[in-house]
Design a protein around this motif. Structure first.
Motif, PDB file in Angstrom:
ATOM      1  N   UNK A 125      56.907  42.956  40.252  1.00  0.00           N
ATOM      2  CA  UNK A 125      57.772  42.168  41.129  1.00  0.00           C
ATOM      3  C   UNK A 125      58.326  40.958  40.383  1.00  0.00           C
ATOM      4  N   UNK A 126      57.544  40.421  39.438  1.00  0.00           N
ATOM      5  CA  UNK A 126      58.000  39.267  38.652  1.00  0.00           C
ATOM      6  C   UNK A 126      59.202  39.650  37.804  1.00  0.00           C
ATOM      7  N   UNK A 127      59.132  40.830  37.171  1.00  0.00           N
ATOM      8  CA  UNK A 127      60.226  41.292  36.325  1.00  0.00           C
ATOM      9  C   UNK A 127      61.494  41.483  37.144  1.00  0.00           C
ATOM     10  N   UNK A 128      61.370  42.106  38.306  1.00  0.00           N
ATOM     11  CA  UNK A 128      62.536  42.345  39.159  1.00  0.00           C
ATOM     12  C   UNK A 128      63.101  41.029  39.691  1.00  0.00           C
ATOM     13  N   UNK A 129      62.218  40.100  40.032  1.00  0.00           N
ATOM     14  CA  UNK A 129      62.671  38.796  40.530  1.00  0.00           C
ATOM     15  C   UNK A 129      63.438  38.041  39.453  1.00  0.00           C
ATOM     16  N   UNK A 130      62.948  38.097  38.234  1.00  0.00           N
ATOM     17  CA  UNK A 130      63.632  37.433  37.117  1.00  0.00           C
ATOM     18  C   UNK A 130      65.025  38.017  36.906  1.00  0.00           C
ATOM     19  N   UNK A 131      65.133  39.346  36.974  1.00  0.00           N
ATOM     20  CA  UNK A 131      66.435  39.998  36.809  1.00  0.00           C
ATOM     21  C   UNK A 131      67.374  39.631  37.958  1.00  0.00           C
ATOM     22  N   UNK A 132      66.836  39.573  39.170  1.00  0.00           N
ATOM     23  CA  UNK A 132      67.655  39.219  40.330  1.00  0.00           C
ATOM     24  C   UNK A 132      68.189  37.798  40.199  1.00  0.00           C
ATOM     25  N   UNK A 133      67.349  36.880  39.738  1.00  0.00           N
ATOM     26  CA  UNK A 133      67.771  35.493  39.552  1.00  0.00           C
ATOM     27  C   UNK A 133      68.843  35.393  38.472  1.00  0.00           C
ATOM     28  N   UNK A 134      68.694  36.192  37.417  1.00  0.00           N
ATOM     29  CA  UNK A 134      69.690  36.204  36.346  1.00  0.00           C
ATOM     30  C   UNK A 134      71.052  36.617  36.884  1.00  0.00           C
ATOM     31  N   UNK A 135      71.088  37.717  37.657  1.00  0.00           N
ATOM     32  CA  UNK A 135      72.352  38.207  38.175  1.00  0.00           C
ATOM     33  C   UNK A 135      72.899  37.312  39.294  1.00  0.00           C
ATOM     34  N   UNK A 136      72.032  36.625  40.001  1.00  0.00           N
ATOM     35  CA  UNK A 136      72.506  35.663  41.004  1.00  0.00           C
ATOM     36  C   UNK A 136      73.300  34.546  40.328  1.00  0.00           C
ATOM     37  N   UNK A 137      72.781  34.028  39.228  1.00  0.00           N
ATOM     38  CA  UNK A 137      73.480  32.982  38.488  1.00  0.00           C
ATOM     39  C   UNK A 137      74.794  33.505  37.910  1.00  0.00           C
ATOM     40  N   UNK A 138      74.779  34.758  37.466  1.00  0.00           N
ATOM     41  CA  UNK A 138      75.979  35.362  36.899  1.00  0.00           C
ATOM     42  C   UNK A 138      77.068  35.490  37.964  1.00  0.00           C
ATOM     43  N   UNK A 139      76.685  35.978  39.142  1.00  0.00           N
ATOM     44  CA  UNK A 139      77.663  36.145  40.217  1.00  0.00           C
ATOM     45  C   UNK A 139      78.137  34.791  40.732  1.00  0.00           C
ATOM     46  N   UNK A 140      77.266  33.788  40.698  1.00  0.00           N
ATOM     47  CA  UNK A 140      77.683  32.444  41.084  1.00  0.00           C
ATOM     48  C   UNK A 140      78.854  31.985  40.205  1.00  0.00           C
ATOM     49  N   UNK A 141      78.748  32.203  38.900  1.00  0.00           N
ATOM     50  CA  UNK A 141      79.817  31.798  37.985  1.00  0.00           C
ATOM     51  C   UNK A 141      81.099  32.588  38.234  1.00  0.00           C
ATOM     52  N   UNK A 142      80.953  33.880  38.492  1.00  0.00           N
ATOM     53  CA  UNK A 142      82.129  34.711  38.770  1.00  0.00           C
ATOM     54  C   UNK A 142      82.790  34.298  40.081  1.00  0.00           C
ATOM     55  N   UNK A 143      81.980  33.949  41.061  1.00  0.00           N
ATOM     56  CA  UNK A 143      82.516  33.492  42.340  1.00  0.00           C
ATOM     57  C   UNK A 143      83.267  32.171  42.157  1.00  0.00           C
TER      58      UNK A 143
END
Length: 224
Positions: free
Chosen positions: A193-211
């Motif tokens: 779950x830690x690995x998946x959470x880290x990946x989710x946080x990474x893509x959240x930041x990425x989409x924030x920049x794209x938004x």
């Protein structure tokens, strides 16, 4: 009894045909009315007509976002939709007959949607997911759920991030900013779950920049 079954079968075929007509009509209306401007930020994705399946994720600001995503990524794609919305009598007549819809119970533990999504990817279809799970129109992002990361990691399918400005009004060109195709590294066994959470946080930041880019704001602003 046989006549009744024949009538029901004919009715279902007519309804499915009607839903297809509606889908095509809505797509053209969206393109004419909102005139989406699609911007690509990386050479790994230069067209919305993808050559291979992907897990496509985007921020969720407006109830029209799913329709816009289906209109932009029109070919060989399915979309994950909340089960409670599919069962809503206002939408069920269409959503239950749309072949591209994958139901997901967002209020309970649900793994069936991931199995359906995996089969769609195996058939060559991309899967559109809104990781926030619900709309947020105050300019911020909800926490990303990890389902998309699990799907991408387990299938080896790349993740394509999309930023939407969420503005749908006459005279404004809806901005759609598409990022790179990135794979989530596969690990042996069930990912933690830690690995998946880290990946989710990474893509959240990425989409924030794209938004932010879609909104014409500085992408240097930190995701809250």
């Amino acid at each position: 009894m046989a006549d009744q079954k024949t009538e029901n079968s004919l009715y279902e075929r007519l309804m499915r045909f009607f839903v297809i007509v509606v889908i095509y009509t809505v797509r053209y209306v969206f393109y004419i009315w909102f005139r989406p401007k699609v911007t690509f930020t990386d050479d790994s994705v230069r067209s919305t007509r993808l050559k291979s399946p992907a897990v496509i994720i985007a921020n969720h600001t407006n109830m029209l976002d799913p329709i816009m995503m289906l209109a932009v990524f029109f070919y060989h794609r399915s979309i994950v939709v909340a089960k409670d919305q599919i069962e809503d009598p206002h939408f069920s007549w269409a959503l239950k007959r749309a072949a591209c819809v994958i139901p997901c119970d967002r209020f309970n533990l649900d793994t069936e949607w991931a199995l359906i999504a995996k089969r769609e990817i195996e058939k060559g279809n991309s899967v559109i997911i809104f990781p926030e799970g619900k709309c947020r129109d105050d300019g911020q992002l909800n926490e990303f759920k990890t389902g998309f990361a699990f799907l991408a990691r387990s299938t080896g399918t790349p993740v394509i991030s999309v930023g939407l400005d969420g503005i749908y009004k006459f005279g404004h060109r809806t901005q759609v900013v598409i990022g790179a195709a990135e794979k989530i590294e596969r690990v042996k066994g069930i990912p933690s779950s830690k690995h998946l959470t880290e990946r989710s946080e990474y893509f959240q930041k990425k989409i924030w920049k794209l938004k932010q880019q879609a909104l014409g704001k500085s992408s240097e602003e930190v995701c809250p």
